[in-house]
Design a protein around this motif. Structure first.
Motif, PDB file in Angstrom:
ATOM      1  N   TYR A   1       7.122  -9.372 -63.119  1.00  0.00           N
ATOM      2  CA  TYR A   1       8.550  -9.353 -62.818  1.00  0.00           C
ATOM      3  C   TYR A   1       9.372  -9.975 -63.930  1.00  0.00           C
ATOM      4  N   ILE A   2       8.919 -11.110 -64.449  1.00  0.00           N
ATOM      5  CA  ILE A   2       9.655 -11.780 -65.525  1.00  0.00           C
ATOM      6  C   ILE A   2       9.725 -10.891 -66.755  1.00  0.00           C
ATOM      7  N   GLY A   3       8.604 -10.214 -67.069  1.00  0.00           N
ATOM      8  CA  GLY A   3       8.597  -9.325 -68.215  1.00  0.00           C
ATOM      9  C   GLY A   3       9.548  -8.150 -68.037  1.00  0.00           C
ATOM     10  N   LEU A   4       9.548  -7.557 -66.856  1.00  0.00           N
ATOM     11  CA  LEU A   4      10.425  -6.414 -66.593  1.00  0.00           C
ATOM     12  C   LEU A   4      11.892  -6.847 -66.538  1.00  0.00           C
ATOM     13  N   ALA A   5      12.160  -7.991 -65.870  1.00  0.00           N
ATOM     14  CA  ALA A   5      13.526  -8.482 -65.781  1.00  0.00           C
ATOM     15  C   ALA A   5      14.068  -8.848 -67.155  1.00  0.00           C
TER      16      ALA A   5
ATOM     17  N   MET B   1      10.250  -3.979 -58.107  1.00  0.00           N
ATOM     18  CA  MET B   1       9.742  -3.351 -59.328  1.00  0.00           C
ATOM     19  C   MET B   1       9.312  -1.912 -59.068  1.00  0.00           C
ATOM     20  N   TRP B   2       8.658  -1.675 -57.936  1.00  0.00           N
ATOM     21  CA  TRP B   2       8.182  -0.331 -57.611  1.00  0.00           C
ATOM     22  C   TRP B   2       9.345   0.643 -57.410  1.00  0.00           C
TER      23      TRP B   2
ATOM     24  N   ILE C   1      15.151  -5.689 -68.913  1.00  0.00           N
ATOM     25  CA  ILE C   1      16.405  -5.199 -68.363  1.00  0.00           C
ATOM     26  C   ILE C   1      17.570  -6.036 -68.892  1.00  0.00           C
ATOM     27  N   GLY C   2      17.341  -7.366 -68.976  1.00  0.00           N
ATOM     28  CA  GLY C   2      18.394  -8.246 -69.479  1.00  0.00           C
ATOM     29  C   GLY C   2      18.749  -7.963 -70.913  1.00  0.00           C
ATOM     30  N   ASN C   3      17.705  -7.548 -71.693  1.00  0.00           N
ATOM     31  CA  ASN C   3      17.966  -7.245 -73.099  1.00  0.00           C
ATOM     32  C   ASN C   3      18.602  -5.864 -73.267  1.00  0.00           C
TER      33      ASN C   3
END
Length: 244
Positions: A235-239, A174-175, A242-244
């Motif tokens: 991580y789940i929120g950021l991933a 993430m960083w 990105i997926g969207n």
């Protein structure tokens, strides 16, 4: 008759210590096997990525040992038996930032789907750590003539290390991203520093509260799982974005 009794006692003792070693080994190794088999990693053929991560761990520890020997020599002789050398521990723990750098370099050189890539690095790194820091002490100690709970604790600690490394890999990933929003930057940085200075936090808490080995282990486990829970949520929120 006495010889037979002595032989039987020795044989049973060796058999029991071997069982103890196998139990500790299974307790320490099984989570890695289950993670690899049931997380989908085996289907994506990431075994070589795990090996690369393990090699990266070994090289990182060699560099850290060189830095410690060169710039942060042991200060054990300057401290009392019951005193806590905060400055010395801080300097030694600061070198653990090299683990984050090592994980970053490994992630930079390993391609593939994000989830599988992160899992491969975490499992490979953790497995190499288990082999180098846990396996030999288990082989030497758990096969001793006397049962000692510290070997069970060491095996359990390898499970905690797997969770901690999964969180560290996710945080480093993430960083390293350019699309990390401003609101998440300080949170990820705080989690990264907590991950790196975790041994110092645990040792300081243990010394301040005068905790025993198992209480210290529970403090470490609580800190690791709390850190991992927050890291995985970010991580789940950021991933997902990105997926969207």
């Amino acid at each position: 008759m006495f010889s037979f009794f002595f032989f039987r006692k020795s044989y049973c003792g060796e058999k029991m210590t071997l069982y103890h070693f196998v139990n500790c080994l299974a307790l320490g190794y099984t989570p890695y096997f289950l993670t690899y088999k049931y997380s989908g990693m085996s289907e994506y053929g990431v075994f070589w990525k795990c090996v690369q991560a393990g090699i990266g761990y070994v090289l990182t520890q060699l560099v850290k040992m060189l830095l410690l020997a060169t710039f942060f020599p042991s200060m054990e002789g300057h401290t009392g038996g019951s005193s806590f050398d905060f400055f010395g521990e801080f300097l030694r723990t600061t070198v653990d930032l090299g683990d984050l750098l090592g994980i970053y370099l490994i992630l930079s050189h390993i391609g593939g789907k994000n989830d599988m890539r992160l899992m491969a690095v975490a499992v490979g790194w953790s497995m190499a750590e288990f082999v180098l820091t846990k396996l030999l002490p288990l082989w030497v100690g758990a096969r001793g003539l006397e049962f000692d709970w510290k070997h069970m604790q060491s095996a359990l600690d390898s499970n905690v290390a797997l969770v901690a490394n999964l969180a560290s890999v996710a945080l480093v990933w993430m960083w390293s991203r350019n699309d990390l929003t401003g609101g998440l930057v300080p949170l990820v940085l705080l989690l990264l520093l907590t991950s790196a200075y975790k041994p110092l936090i645990v040792n300081l808490t243990s010394h301040a509260l005068e905790l025993g080995n198992w209480h210290t282990f529970f403090v470490k486990t609580s800190l690791v799982f709390s850190l991992a829970l927050l890291s995985f949520q970010v991580y789940i929120g950021l991933a997902g974005k990105i997926g969207n």
